[in-house]
Motif scaffolding. Structure first.
Motif, short mmCIF file in Angstrom:
data_model
loop_
_atom_site.label_atom_id
_atom_site.label_comp_id
_atom_site.label_asym_id
_atom_site.label_seq_id
_atom_site.Cartn_x
_atom_site.Cartn_y
_atom_site.Cartn_z
N UNK A 295 -1.75 2.90 -9.92
CA UNK A 295 -3.02 2.85 -9.18
C UNK A 295 -3.23 1.52 -8.48
N UNK A 296 -2.55 0.46 -8.93
CA UNK A 296 -2.69 -0.83 -8.28
C UNK A 296 -2.10 -0.90 -6.90
N UNK A 297 -1.38 0.15 -6.47
CA UNK A 297 -0.77 0.16 -5.15
C UNK A 297 -1.48 1.09 -4.18
N UNK A 298 -2.35 1.96 -4.68
CA UNK A 298 -2.94 3.00 -3.84
C UNK A 298 -3.94 2.42 -2.84
N UNK A 299 -4.09 3.06 -1.67
CA UNK A 299 -5.00 2.54 -0.65
C UNK A 299 -6.44 2.38 -1.12
N UNK A 300 -6.90 3.23 -2.05
CA UNK A 300 -8.32 3.15 -2.42
C UNK A 300 -8.65 1.87 -3.17
N UNK B 103 0.87 -1.18 0.00
CA UNK B 103 0.00 0.00 0.00
C UNK B 103 0.91 1.22 0.00
N UNK B 104 0.91 1.95 -1.10
CA UNK B 104 1.85 3.06 -1.27
C UNK B 104 1.09 4.27 -1.80
#
Length: 386
Positions: free
Chosen positions: A371-376, A322-323
């Motif tokens: 976007x595959x790493x974002x918290x959302x 999660x970045x």
């Protein structure tokens, strides 16, 4: 901009290094010494070989470049950076077919992967009769605690500060934006942004900041042999290692991973199991790891083990870190959940976090490109509790 980084492991040190190098006002806070958590229990892997094409491999490829740059800036000996390469071996023809199909997908994504028919040409002490493997010349290793210390010292040279203390809560303004953190001794550290780099405790630190994450501990053991003359040239592991990394199972899984260190010891892994924070020594795991290593390298049958250690990987349900910024609390950024890849992914994580803080792309680390790493993504898939 004032930035508080929570966590002085390898990821927190990398975030502090990149942010301070960019001129940000950085304070790193941790309840213990540098690298005392997962960082100090790992092998120091810097791997491309075990990652499917996608955001994690993108992060790994950037990190591989940045580790070389860190070695040039800080000195490779301060990190014990070794570009030893990796060798993945298959035990059966069927496994070899699957391994080479996996390698072909990686090659298409920009990874150097070389088919090897005679694996003993690269590793003479391997068991005879193995049908083949794949050589990954970009794989490397660092000494994880030394690397974390070196990055953090470099951050301090750029103006960062460090302090010991447990973060109990975040402070927020009327608009809900983070304004700092409160530590156990009552100190409030003001901040325009807070980076959650707390590793296995990233879920709990996120909760204290008002932005909880589902990050679970996944226990692993590593065996250490007596020092030997150079016997294992690469990081060598069996093809089933990749499948075990990607597994969602809570039970014990083991696969064979063997590599030498600069000091002459040989490290043997790898095991994975979800048992909470249970630190119990499990002789059955030690036996399974030792047996697997002896099958791969028969000479190990006559070698003494000097110790076994264990630690906890910060496991995310979808196996991605999660970045980036949390949409629930403006000013909170996460840099955690890397599972067993934190050392390898730390520099690029620090670069991405810094890019987010600066609001711009940073040498190919574009905040919008992953976007595959974002918290959302976890908010939409249920990975974050409501």
């Amino acid at each position: 901009m004032k930035v508080v980084v929570v966590g002085a492991g390898i990821v927190g040190a990398a975030c502090a290094f990149h942010a301070a190098s960019a001129g940000l006002d950085v304070t790193v806070v941790d309840r213990g010494p540098v690298g005392a958590g997962t960082t100090g229990r790992g092998e120091g892997n810097v791997l491309l070989s075990d990652k499917e094409p996608g955001p994690e491999l993108d992060l790994a490829r950037l990190s591989r470049v940045l580790w070389d740059e860190a070695g040039e800036e800080l000195g490779p000996d301060t990190l014990e950076l070794e570009a030893k390469g990796g060798l993945v071996v298959a035990g059966t023809p069927r496994a070899l077919t699957a391994l080479r199909a996996f390698a072909a997908r990686q090659t298409a994504a920009g990874v150097r992967a070389e088919a090897v028919d005679r694996v003993v040409a690269l590793e003479p002490h391997l068991a005879p009769g193995l049908p083949g493997g794949v050589h990954y010349p970009q794989d490397a290793q660092v000494q994880p605690v030394l690397a974390a210390v070196a990055l953090l010292r470099a951050a301090v040279r750029h103006g960062a500060r460090t302090r010991t203390g447990e973060v109990l809560a975040g402070t927020t303004g009327r608009d809900g934006r983070i304004t700092g953190v409160r530590t156990a001794d009552g100190t409030v550290l003001p901040a325009d942004a807070v980076v959650n780099a707390a590793g296995t405790w990233g879920g709990e630190v996120g909760r204290r900041l008002g932005a909880p994450l589902e990050i679970l501990p996944r226990r692993g053991f590593v065996l250490v042999t007596e020092p030997l003359p150079p016997m294992v040239r690469h990081k060598v592991y069996s093809a089933d290692y990749v499948a075990n990394v990607a597994s969602d199972g809570a039970g014990l899984e083991t696969s064979c991973v063997v590599e030498g260190t600069r000091g002459g010891t040989i490290l043997i892994g790898a095991s994975r199991e979800r048992v909470g924070f249970d630190t119990t020594m499990n002789p059955a795991v030690v036996t399974a790891l030792a047996a697997g290593a002896c099958r791969l390298f028969p000479f190990l049958r006559d070698v003494h083990l000097i110790r076994a250690y264990r630690g906890f990987r910060p496991y995310c349900p979808d196996h991605l870190p999660v970045v980036g910024p949390d949409p629930r609390v403006p000013g909170v950024l996460h840099a955690c959940g890397h599972e067993g890849a934190g050392v390898g992914l730390a520099p690029a994580t620090g670069a991405l976090v810094t890019a987010h803080l600066l609001g711009r792309s940073w040498r190919g680390a574009d905040p919008a490109a992953h976007p595959g790493l974002l918290p959302d993504r976890l908010l939409t898939t249920g990975g974050v509790p409501a």
